[in-house]
Design an enzyme around this catalytic site. Structure first.
Site, PDB file in Angstrom:
ATOM      1  CD  GLU A 124      63.057  50.650  39.589  1.00 50.39           C
ATOM      2  OE1 GLU A 124      62.984  51.805  39.924  1.00 50.39           O
ATOM      3  OE2 GLU A 124      62.013  50.329  38.782  1.00 50.39           O
ATOM      4  CE  LYS A 181      62.903  55.380  39.242  1.00 54.63           C
ATOM      5  NZ  LYS A 181      61.977  54.426  39.231  1.00 54.63           N
ATOM      6  CB  CYS A 218      61.892  52.476  36.161  1.00 56.71           C
ATOM      7  SG  CYS A 218      60.174  51.624  36.174  1.00 56.71           S
ATOM      8  N   PRO A 233      35.235  28.042  44.921  1.00 55.30           N
ATOM      9  CG  PRO A 233      34.206  29.141  46.642  1.00 55.30           C
ATOM     10  CD  PRO A 233      35.374  28.815  45.812  1.00 55.30           C
ATOM     11  CG  LEU A 234      32.985  25.654  38.957  1.00 54.09           C
ATOM     12  CD1 LEU A 234      33.754  26.741  38.306  1.00 54.09           C
ATOM     13  CD2 LEU A 234      33.574  24.385  38.263  1.00 54.09           C
ATOM     14  CB  SER A 235      28.765  29.666  40.913  1.00 57.05           C
ATOM     15  OG  SER A 235      29.283  30.432  39.876  1.00 57.05           O
ATOM     16  N   GLY A 236      29.317  28.082  38.233  1.00 55.56           N
ATOM     17  CA  GLY A 236      28.853  27.658  36.849  1.00 55.56           C
ATOM     18  C   GLY A 236      28.509  28.883  36.043  1.00 55.56           C
ATOM     19  N   GLY A 237      28.984  29.993  36.680  1.00 54.69           N
ATOM     20  CA  GLY A 237      28.805  31.485  36.042  1.00 54.69           C
ATOM     21  C   GLY A 237      30.164  31.772  35.298  1.00 54.69           C
ATOM     22  CB  VAL A 238      30.901  34.984  33.225  1.00 53.38           C
ATOM     23  CG1 VAL A 238      32.153  35.460  32.871  1.00 53.38           C
ATOM     24  CG2 VAL A 238      29.862  34.336  31.924  1.00 53.38           C
ATOM     25  CG  ASP A 239      32.223  36.985  37.611  1.00 54.31           C
ATOM     26  OD1 ASP A 239      32.914  37.301  36.348  1.00 54.31           O
ATOM     27  OD2 ASP A 239      31.290  37.446  38.465  1.00 54.31           O
ATOM     28  CB  SER A 240      33.238  30.416  39.629  1.00 53.70           C
ATOM     29  OG  SER A 240      32.006  30.101  38.950  1.00 53.70           O
TER      30      SER A 240
END
Length: 732
Positions: A45, A114, A175, A355-362
């Site tokens: 498209e 369309k 589509c 920024p790497l914090s050591g938690g699940v998200d980062s």
């Protein structure tokens, strides 16, 4: 008599307003389709201008440049002796339409607008386009002079028509027409159209790939025929990632398919179809034949061209194949990584800062970047020259070839552990270990001096010294001291992102990556303009639950043993003082709800359109095994208070990869106010009245006590939670 035809569907990674790049990718797809033996090529498209031009569709330039690209296609020798249709915007009688333009050997055959526009999710098509409402009718479209000079045509048909070749008939959907309850493929099939092409711009959401596949198969199961689905793939300038999965279905079976995620910009998939199989399938469905006999005909554009020839006896028809769907974990591994790759190579930046914090998200964000590096190396090993060219361009090194994902990750990703006096040694060690496993350029810093300096400025101006709650401070002081740490991390992130390549002797800067998940955005569990404020966020549309599952998968997929310890650790912001060196603050305790509850609230609020009262009535039954009606009511009210207080944060939410159906992204996907009456007086009273009624009815049937201790996130802490926050503070 010829009866076998080879057709091509294309997947293109287009970019809004990149007319030159889009044209080159279209030409490449046509060339590849021709080399694979196809005589008909269809594409995605709005492929000429890019789907996400948005308000640029109001600009005459967009239409001018689209016609200029079409003129180049018409003149190109690559397009000779092939029936082709492309997607582009067309203005007819001062109305804007989203169209397919079919052409053959320098002649435009049909402009097909369309007819059903998409208005849900991230789509706002009627803001720019109007639907073609004149069923089975065409009008004369007056071509621009630049096109007439090539085609020697002054007008061509525009409208709801089909193309009749010597051997078959081709019709079009665009589509949304496939998704609509009154899909156009039904009347098209009843009128004898044997090949239906759909140029689409369908975006990715977790666990949704099967929807398109089921619709494509169903389009040919009930009425027979061949369905050609061509979709965009990639990030063309928005939060969404187009889903790929171009395919061909014949008589209810998929016979050919493309990839869902990939780094290469052009993918062509062909299928060889036996037209007699379609005719036989249709004639044996007697009810279909009876209905087709009275079906109003479509206008037919007759063309002196055949898709088959008398030598097709040597062609082998494409057999049915089994579609293998990716797991959600695999979708998280591949989708956001491809999105980041598109964003990086098109942004002109030299890599990422995280920024790497050591938690699940980062950690999830870092693993997604590592997945991107893995895919890049795999693509280069397979001979993808464009990927290698882009890597060298990003790194400003014309002779560079990556040796492995870790080595490439060291060049593209800079990670930093930003410690304060409230940080634990455990999280610092986890961040360092993960960085060493993926190869990122990693270093720790301490931000206490910056925090003290900022607080010192406040004290000098006011004479007051704010304190944490554990040291006698009030909730406002406690929250402010947490937020200043989070905001300083954002400031330092941008400082390092701008200068780290200078430190490493390379030109350019880095994109700052955010790492706030969709549940935290929904709850507002973030500080406004903290380290969740970044350039892009690959996990901003993914739930905490899915991220944990992804890390469990990534641990084995990428051989990252550090993920075991990260998954076992409770999520924490580490913004309040430690007790004997140990963490006392956890995310779920601060939020007053679990991440699992947050996901439930999010889906009810967005996908099931529940206000406070209807959400209560659904959850009072769903959670009846663990909560009393009173407890459910308190949880629902607490969620809506927090949601209302923090909704304003969505106006500055970092652009995030869209993946979840309950995303609270204010920009497009979730159009709700950002200023609420936070006490929800009328709604909460309705809930209280319902609880009272339930309690009355329960007392009438049983003498058992109504209230039991909460199993999670006690509501007795609601008032304190109302004023609390973390790295991701509550109020400001």
């Amino acid at each position: 008599m010829g009866r076998k035809v080879t057709v091509a569907v294309t997947t293109l990674n287009q970019w809004a307003l990149d007319f030159e790049g889009n044209m080159n990718r279209i030409l490449q797809s046509i060339q590849e389709a021709k080399e694979m033996g196809a005589l008909y090529r269809t594409g995605p498209e709005l492929e000429i201008c890019g789907y996400s031009c948005e308000d640029h569709f109001y600009e005459p330039d967009t239409y001018l440049h689209s016609w200029q690209v079409l003129a180049e296609l018409l003149k190109s020798a690559t397009c000779k002796d092939m029936l082709i249709d492309v997607g582009m915007p067309v203005q007819h009688r001062n109305v804007l339409y989203n169209c397919r333009v079919a052409f053959l050997n320098k002649k435009i055959l049909l402009i097909r607008p369309k007819m059903l526009l998409c208005e849900d999710g991230n789509y706002r098509e009627s803001r720019w386009f109007s639907p073609w409402t004149k069923e089975r009718q065409t009008e004369e479209y007056y071509l621009p002079r630049m096109i007439s000079a090539i085609t020697n045509q002054s007008t061509v048909p525009i409208g709801d028509a089909v193309i009749a070749t010597k051997d078959t008939c081709i019709g079009f959907e665009i589509c949304e027409e496939l998704w609509n309850p009154q899909s156009r493929h039904i009347p098209l099939g009843l009128d004898g159209v044997e090949i239906i092409a759909n140029g689409s711009g369908s975006y990715m959401e977790l666990r949704k790939a099967y929807v398109t596949v089921d619709l494509v198969k169903s389009a040919t199961f009930k009425s027979g025929g061949a369905y050609l689905f061509s979709n965009l793939r990639g990030c063309d300038g928005q939060r969404i990632y187009f889903n790929g999965c171009s395919c061909v279905a014949v008589n209810g079976e998929i016979v050919s398919r493309g990839l869902q995620f990939a780094l290469h910009d052009v993918e062509v998939v062909t299928a060889t179809i036996d037209l007699e199989d379609i005719r036989s399938y249709r004639t044996q469905i007697r009810s279909r034949s009876h209905l087709a006999a009275s079906n109003p005909p479509f206008p037919r554009i007759t063309v002196d061209f055949a898709l088959s020839d008398d030598e097709d006896v040597y062609l082998t028809t494409s057999p049915p194949i089994q579609w293998q769907y990716l797991t959600p974990e695999e979708e998280i591994e591949l989708g956001p990584a491809c999105w980041l790759w598109d964003y990086l190579r098109r942004s002109g930046q030299g890599g990422f800062f995280l920024p790497l914090s050591g938690g699940v998200d980062s950690t999830s964000t870092a693993c997604i970047v590592f997945s991107m590096c893995t895919q890049i190396c795999d693509a280069i090993q397979k001979g993808e020259s464009q990927v290698l060219y882009d890597v060298r361009k990003i790194l400003c090194q014309s002779d560079y070839t990556p040796s492995d994902p870790m080595e490439l990750c060291n060049r593209l990703l800079v990670t930093c552990y930003m410690a304060s006096e409230n940080s634990s040694q455990e999280t610092k060690q986890r961040a360092s270990q993960l960085a060493s496993e993926i190869g990122s350029y990693h270093f720790p810093i301490v931000i206490d001096a910056a925090v003290s300096a900022v607080i010192g400025i406040f004290t000098s101006a006011t004479g007051f010294v704010p304190k944490f709650r554990t040291k006698g401070g009030c909730p406002r002081q406690n929250l402010a001291l947490q937020n200043i740490q989070a905001r300083l991390r954002m400031v330092l992130s941008y400082l390092f992102a701008q200068l780290m390549l200078w430190v490493r002797g390379r030109p350019g800067g880095l994109l700052v990556l955010g790492s706030s998940n969709v549940d935290e955005a929904l709850r507002g569990y973030m500080t406004k303009y903290d380290c969740s404020s970044a350039d892009v966020n690959p996990i901003g549309g993914i739930s905490k639950t899915d991220l944990k599952s992804f890390l469990q998968y990534a641990k084995n997929r990428f051989f990252l043993p550090s993920l075991s310890e990260i998954l076992q650790a409770p999520p924490t912001a580490e913004l309040e003082p430690l007790a004997d060196g140990q963490i006392t603050q956890t995310d779920e305790q601060d939020m007053g709800m679990t991440y699992a509850e947050l996901s439930e609230f999010g889906r009810l609020r967005k996908t099931q359109h529940c206000g406070p009262f209807s959400m209560f009535h659904k959850l009072v039954h769903t959670w009846s095994d663990k909560c009393t009606p009173h407890e459910v009511a308190e949880k629902v009210k607490h969620f809506f208070r927090c949601y209302a207080i923090n909704r304003h944060k969505m106006t500055v939410l970092t652009p995030s990869y869209h993946a979840e159906t309950y995303s609270p992204d204010d920009n497009r996907f979730d159009h709700r106010p950002f200023l609420y009456r936070v006490h929800w007086n009328w709604q909460f009273k309705a809930i209280d009245d319902a609880v009272a009624q339930m309690s009355k009815e329960k007392r009438g049937s049983s003498d058992r006590p109504q209230d039991v201790k909460l199993s999670s996130a006690s509501t007795s802490n609601v008032n304190s939670h109302f004023m609390r926050g973390d790295r991701k503070g509550v109020l400001i």
